[in-house]
Design a protein around this motif. Structure first.
Motif: not given
Length: 318
Positions: A5, A7, A21, A24-25, A73, A102, A156, A162, A166
């Motif tokens: 991922i 960002l 973000v 979440a990740f 993201a 995303l 989103s 958001g 996610c």
């Protein structure tokens, strides 16, 4: 498989949406049976990146980090800002190779300006939805939902939506159990009901003049009654046809639609401020029965009265 991922840190980035973000990740949750991602942050010009709150974040990775990302993201940032061509290319490349992209909140504008929302459905914060639809007419903007998945592109709504987006992506790629672990660590529901329309405060529309002030005031005082156009027109000393025509011209909607909107607002108020049974709320707001009220909540707010009360009730219902 969702592994890597990246960002994007864009000048003017909103810290909360950026942090969503990261939360979440970017956290190793393997201790609790959760997923572990290869997470990094990249920017077009490594170094200080100014946030919307005026402080800088120092980002060391350039955009080459996103070349093989499974997810790129895009957090919220200034909707008026131009998109760096290098950022736009990273987004287009990700979509072209089948990676996920995303956006959170106003990040949808960056996706649209990069060209990847053309012909797709999308959403953004309800405050920006009309603008997104106006500036990008080839994008089908849905202002009512928490997020939209179209192909490998997820957009989103504002701020906390958001998180929903996610978790949805984690659920799609890694299963419900993985999403549940992340949700529990974040202390949020793994899946929320309803859409963002239930969060939009809609005031009672004001008349452009006083011609209907007396009638609309009376309508508000008698919402629980069966109000027909014939009865209302007599109250206004007009024929039914003239009343309906002039009401729409003055208030921008039909008498029936105006009544339904006010009844919905009254029901929302009662659900927020009282513990009255749903049948009583339906009766006092003019819907008659709880079933009819549920229909209007589903149609207008994309949720149920019970779910709305759980979310917004300000009284102790225990």
């Amino acid at each position: 498989m969702l592994r890597k991922i990246v960002l994007l840190a864009i000048p003017g980035v909103a810290p909360f949406e950026f942090g969503v973000v990261c939360e979440a990740f970017g956290i190793d949750r393997s201790e609790h049976g959760g997923p572990v991602f290869e997470f990094s942050i990249a920017t077009a010009e490594p170094g200080p990146v100014r946030t919307s709150l005026g402080y800088d974040m120092v980002i060391s990775n350039d955009l080459s980090a996103a070349a093989d990302a499974d997810l790129v993201a895009v957090p919220a940032h200034d909707v008026n800002a131009d998109v760096d061509p290098r950022i736009a290319q990273v987004i287009r490349d990700a979509v072209a190779r089948g990676a996920w992209v995303l956006s959170i909140c106003s990040g949808a504008f960056t996706l649209a300006k990069s060209g990847v929302l053309s012909g797709r459905s999308a959403t953004t914060h309800w405050m920006h939805a009309d603008r997104l639809a106006r500036e990008f007419p080839d994008v089908a903007v849905d202002p009512d939902v928490l997020f939209v998945e179209d192909g490998t592109v997820i957009t989103s709504a504002g701020t906390a939506a958001g998180i929903d987006a996610c978790l949805h992506l984690i659920r799609c790629e890694l299963g419900a159990s993985a999403a549940n672990v992340v949700a529990r660590r974040m202390v949020v529901p793994p899946q929320r009901s309803g859409g963002q329309s239930q969060y939009i405060a809609v005031p009672i529309p004001a008349s452009r003049d006083d011609s209907f002030a007396e009638v609309t005031d009376w309508m508000l005082e008698h919402l629980c009654e069966d109000l027909t156009v014939d009865e209302l027109s007599r109250k206004a000393l007009m024929s039914p046809r003239t009343f309906a025509r002039r009401f729409k011209a003055d208030l921008g909607t039909t008498p029936g639609a105006w009544l339904n909107r006010q009844r919905l607002l009254r029901a929302q108020q009662l659900l927020e401020e009282t513990v009255l049974p749903l049948d009583t709320v339906a009766s006092e707001s003019g819907f008659g029965t709880a079933a009819v009220m549920r229909h209007h909540f589903a149609k207008s707010l994309n949720t149920t009265p019970a779910a709305y009360r759980r979310t917004f009730c300000i009284r102790d219902t225990a």
